[in-house]
Design a protein around this motif. Structure first.
Motif, PDB file in Angstrom:
ATOM      1  N   LEU A   5      41.792  38.223  27.120  1.00  0.00           N
ATOM      2  CA  LEU A   5      40.710  37.659  27.913  1.00  0.00           C
ATOM      3  C   LEU A   5      40.258  38.739  28.876  1.00  0.00           C
ATOM      4  CD1 LEU A   5      38.934  35.313  28.743  1.00  0.00           C
ATOM      5  CD2 LEU A   5      40.813  34.477  30.160  1.00  0.00           C
ATOM      6  N   PHE A   6      39.013  39.173  28.748  1.00  0.00           N
ATOM      7  CA  PHE A   6      38.492  40.297  29.526  1.00  0.00           C
ATOM      8  C   PHE A   6      37.340  39.806  30.382  1.00  0.00           C
ATOM      9  CE2 PHE A   6      35.924  43.982  30.422  1.00  0.00           C
ATOM     10  CZ  PHE A   6      36.839  45.001  30.584  1.00  0.00           C
ATOM     11  N   TYR A   7      37.498  39.922  31.695  1.00  0.00           N
ATOM     12  CA  TYR A   7      36.434  39.558  32.630  1.00  0.00           C
ATOM     13  C   TYR A   7      35.629  40.808  32.934  1.00  0.00           C
ATOM     14  CZ  TYR A   7      38.789  35.128  33.419  1.00  0.00           C
ATOM     15  OH  TYR A   7      39.351  33.886  33.252  1.00  0.00           O
ATOM     16  N   GLU A   8      34.318  40.748  32.712  1.00  0.00           N
ATOM     17  CA  GLU A   8      33.481  41.914  32.939  1.00  0.00           C
ATOM     18  C   GLU A   8      32.332  41.609  33.874  1.00  0.00           C
ATOM     19  OE1 GLU A   8      31.390  43.362  29.516  1.00  0.00           O
ATOM     20  OE2 GLU A   8      30.384  41.465  29.175  1.00  0.00           O
ATOM     21  N   LYS A   9      31.843  42.663  34.486  1.00  0.00           N
ATOM     22  CA  LYS A   9      30.603  42.585  35.244  1.00  0.00           C
ATOM     23  C   LYS A   9      29.513  43.011  34.267  1.00  0.00           C
ATOM     24  CE  LYS A   9      28.262  44.527  39.240  1.00  0.00           C
ATOM     25  NZ  LYS A   9      28.356  45.531  40.315  1.00  0.00           N
ATOM     26  N   PRO A  10      28.618  42.096  33.877  1.00  0.00           N
ATOM     27  CA  PRO A  10      27.606  42.441  32.881  1.00  0.00           C
ATOM     28  C   PRO A  10      26.816  43.695  33.277  1.00  0.00           C
ATOM     29  CG  PRO A  10      27.591  40.100  33.289  1.00  0.00           C
ATOM     30  CD  PRO A  10      28.500  40.716  34.324  1.00  0.00           C
ATOM     31  N   ASN A  15      33.055  49.025  31.974  1.00  0.00           N
ATOM     32  CA  ASN A  15      33.590  47.937  31.165  1.00  0.00           C
ATOM     33  C   ASN A  15      33.421  48.208  29.679  1.00  0.00           C
ATOM     34  OD1 ASN A  15      32.788  45.103  33.336  1.00  0.00           O
ATOM     35  ND2 ASN A  15      34.489  46.522  33.394  1.00  0.00           N
ATOM     36  N   VAL A  16      32.354  48.876  29.303  1.00  0.00           N
ATOM     37  CA  VAL A  16      32.142  49.219  27.897  1.00  0.00           C
ATOM     38  C   VAL A  16      33.299  50.086  27.419  1.00  0.00           C
ATOM     39  CG1 VAL A  16      30.655  50.464  26.279  1.00  0.00           C
ATOM     40  CG2 VAL A  16      29.632  49.015  28.045  1.00  0.00           C
ATOM     41  N   ARG A  32      34.258  37.407  29.287  1.00  0.00           N
ATOM     42  CA  ARG A  32      33.643  36.452  30.211  1.00  0.00           C
ATOM     43  C   ARG A  32      32.975  37.196  31.358  1.00  0.00           C
ATOM     44  NH1 ARG A  32      38.103  31.679  30.657  1.00  0.00           N
ATOM     45  NH2 ARG A  32      38.049  31.087  28.480  1.00  0.00           N
ATOM     46  N   ASP A  33      31.921  36.597  31.865  1.00  0.00           N
ATOM     47  CA  ASP A  33      31.169  37.152  32.990  1.00  0.00           C
ATOM     48  C   ASP A  33      31.964  36.904  34.273  1.00  0.00           C
ATOM     49  OD1 ASP A  33      29.424  37.656  35.122  1.00  0.00           O
ATOM     50  OD2 ASP A  33      27.714  36.742  34.135  1.00  0.00           O
ATOM     51  N   LEU A  34      32.458  37.968  34.875  1.00  0.00           N
ATOM     52  CA  LEU A  34      33.254  37.891  36.096  1.00  0.00           C
ATOM     53  C   LEU A  34      32.491  37.221  37.230  1.00  0.00           C
ATOM     54  CD1 LEU A  34      35.824  38.845  37.654  1.00  0.00           C
ATOM     55  CD2 LEU A  34      34.591  40.937  38.137  1.00  0.00           C
TER      56      LEU A  34
END
Length: 58
Positions: A5-10, A15-16, A32-34
């Motif tokens: 499960l990876f929370y990222e800042k779009p 993050n890429v 998921r969008d952090l």
């Protein structure tokens, strides 16, 4: 392999790169969008386990 499960800042370029390594090793990522997560103290607590958390910044 594992599911991660990876929370990222779009839009975050870091993050890429961070997602590329586990994906290249065959891990399945659920992204998921952090910023859109409804964070509460109760939801955050498991991420810190028994570590002390300074509440002064809250």
């Amino acid at each position: 392999m594992s599911s991660v499960l990876f929370y990222e800042k779009p839009g975050c370029l870091s993050n890429v790169r961070q997602k590329a390594l586990p994906a290249s090793l065959g891990h399945r990522l659920t992204v998921r969008d952090l910023l859109a997560e409804p964070w509460t103290a109760e939801r955050l607590r498991p991420f810190f386990a028994d570590l002390p958390v300074d509440g002064a910044a809250a």
